[in-house]
Write an enzyme that holds these catalytic residues in place. Sequence first.
Site, PDB file in Angstrom:
ATOM      1  N   GLY A  46       0.791  -1.253   0.039  1.00  0.00           N
ATOM      2  CA  GLY A  46      -0.106   0.063   0.100  1.00  0.00           C
ATOM      3  C   GLY A  46       0.718   1.314   0.067  1.00  0.00           C
ATOM      4  O   GLY A  46       2.065   1.158   0.526  1.00  0.00           O
ATOM      5  N   GLN A  51       3.326  10.040   0.830  1.00  0.00           N
ATOM      6  CA  GLN A  51       4.481   9.062   0.833  1.00  0.00           C
ATOM      7  C   GLN A  51       5.432   9.645  -0.410  1.00  0.00           C
ATOM      8  O   GLN A  51       6.953   9.218  -0.369  1.00  0.00           O
ATOM      9  CB  GLN A  51       4.391   7.539   0.960  1.00  0.00           C
ATOM     10  CG  GLN A  51       3.569   7.351   2.397  1.00  0.00           C
ATOM     11  CD  GLN A  51       3.352   5.828   2.637  1.00  0.00           C
ATOM     12  OE1 GLN A  51       2.310   5.350   2.125  1.00  0.00           O
ATOM     13  NE2 GLN A  51       4.348   5.249   3.158  1.00  0.00           N
ATOM     14  N   CYS A  94       5.637   0.251   7.257  1.00  0.00           N
ATOM     15  CA  CYS A  94       5.389   1.307   6.603  1.00  0.00           C
ATOM     16  C   CYS A  94       6.550   1.675   5.646  1.00  0.00           C
ATOM     17  O   CYS A  94       7.723   1.756   6.169  1.00  0.00           O
ATOM     18  CB  CYS A  94       5.169   2.273   7.334  1.00  0.00           C
ATOM     19  SG  CYS A  94       4.503   3.990   6.313  1.00  0.00           S
ATOM     20  N   LEU A  95       6.401   1.965   4.183  1.00  0.00           N
ATOM     21  CA  LEU A  95       7.608   2.277   3.294  1.00  0.00           C
ATOM     22  C   LEU A  95       8.095   3.464   3.861  1.00  0.00           C
ATOM     23  O   LEU A  95       9.322   3.795   3.493  1.00  0.00           O
ATOM     24  CB  LEU A  95       7.124   2.374   1.787  1.00  0.00           C
ATOM     25  CG  LEU A  95       6.643   1.273   1.293  1.00  0.00           C
ATOM     26  CD1 LEU A  95       6.240   1.242   0.126  1.00  0.00           C
ATOM     27  CD2 LEU A  95       7.625  -0.082   1.117  1.00  0.00           C
ATOM     28  N   HIS A 136      -4.573   1.892   7.575  1.00  0.00           N
ATOM     29  CA  HIS A 136      -3.284   2.429   7.606  1.00  0.00           C
ATOM     30  C   HIS A 136      -2.993   3.540   6.476  1.00  0.00           C
ATOM     31  O   HIS A 136      -2.551   4.534   7.032  1.00  0.00           O
ATOM     32  CB  HIS A 136      -2.242   1.295   7.395  1.00  0.00           C
ATOM     33  CG  HIS A 136      -0.833   1.528   7.508  1.00  0.00           C
ATOM     34  ND1 HIS A 136       0.195   1.099   8.180  1.00  0.00           N
ATOM     35  CD2 HIS A 136      -0.141   2.453   6.536  1.00  0.00           C
ATOM     36  CE1 HIS A 136       1.486   1.585   7.875  1.00  0.00           C
ATOM     37  NE2 HIS A 136       1.339   2.540   6.748  1.00  0.00           N
ATOM     38  N   GLU A 137      -3.614   3.229   5.371  1.00  0.00           N
ATOM     39  CA  GLU A 137      -3.185   4.356   4.314  1.00  0.00           C
ATOM     40  C   GLU A 137      -4.160   5.560   4.583  1.00  0.00           C
ATOM     41  O   GLU A 137      -3.772   6.740   4.359  1.00  0.00           O
ATOM     42  CB  GLU A 137      -3.397   3.882   2.904  1.00  0.00           C
ATOM     43  CG  GLU A 137      -2.581   2.723   2.449  1.00  0.00           C
ATOM     44  CD  GLU A 137      -1.296   2.697   2.776  1.00  0.00           C
ATOM     45  OE1 GLU A 137      -0.650   3.975   2.490  1.00  0.00           O
ATOM     46  OE2 GLU A 137      -0.446   1.651   3.037  1.00  0.00           O
ATOM     47  N   HIS A 140      -2.556   7.891   6.769  1.00  0.00           N
ATOM     48  CA  HIS A 140      -1.397   8.720   5.961  1.00  0.00           C
ATOM     49  C   HIS A 140      -2.170  10.050   5.616  1.00  0.00           C
ATOM     50  O   HIS A 140      -1.384  11.134   5.564  1.00  0.00           O
ATOM     51  CB  HIS A 140      -0.674   7.887   5.068  1.00  0.00           C
ATOM     52  CG  HIS A 140       0.381   7.034   5.421  1.00  0.00           C
ATOM     53  ND1 HIS A 140       1.493   7.751   5.864  1.00  0.00           N
ATOM     54  CD2 HIS A 140       0.371   5.677   5.060  1.00  0.00           C
ATOM     55  CE1 HIS A 140       2.189   6.592   6.116  1.00  0.00           C
ATOM     56  NE2 HIS A 140       1.830   5.398   5.636  1.00  0.00           N
TER      57      HIS A 140
HETATM   58 NI    NI Z   1       2.449   3.457   5.565  1.00  0.00          NI
END
Ligand code: NI
Length: 176
Positions: A46, A51, A94-95, A136-137, A140
């Site tokens: 995701g 991000q 998380c990236l 989660h997304e 963000h």
């Molecule tokens: Ni994340």
Amino acid sequence: MSIKPLIILPDPILRQVSKPVERVDAQLRKFAGDMLDTMYDAPGIGLAAIQVGEPLRMLVIDLAKEGEEPAPQVFINPEVLASSDERSVYEEGCLSIPDYYAEVERPASVRVKYLDRDGKQQEVAAEGLLATCLQHEIDHLNGVLFIDHISKLKRDMVMKKFKKLAKDKPPTRMVG
Ligand code: NI
């Protein structure tokens, strides 16, 4: 195809609240494609627009397992309509917070409305991994990170580690 650089903790950009997408057009679809390329390259399941530094309310998800056909999904202006009282725990990463994982408890299922990549209104009743990933997304898009859902002690340790990493990183730009 274009892979964009990922924004990494403690970059304050990650704390920005993203703005609604006003028009779903070819340019936005191209950006969604770039987001997917960036997510596959990482690799991750995701990615939210913030991000890669774009404060837009959109995210991409692909939960296909290794060896399965890719199943990219684009969620534009997603909104949680309802969450279950039942909760579930997943180990999240998380990236933007590389190589850190922690168990997070969230509602086990959510109903989310969004626009798809054609700008059509859609609704999904998500459970399991999709429910966790969507929450989660969507976090963000509101400047919230999964480490905000863990204990303060653990969060402080992660923040300290990433602040130090950012400081120790050699400059990427040389100005002569
Ligand atoms: Ni994340």
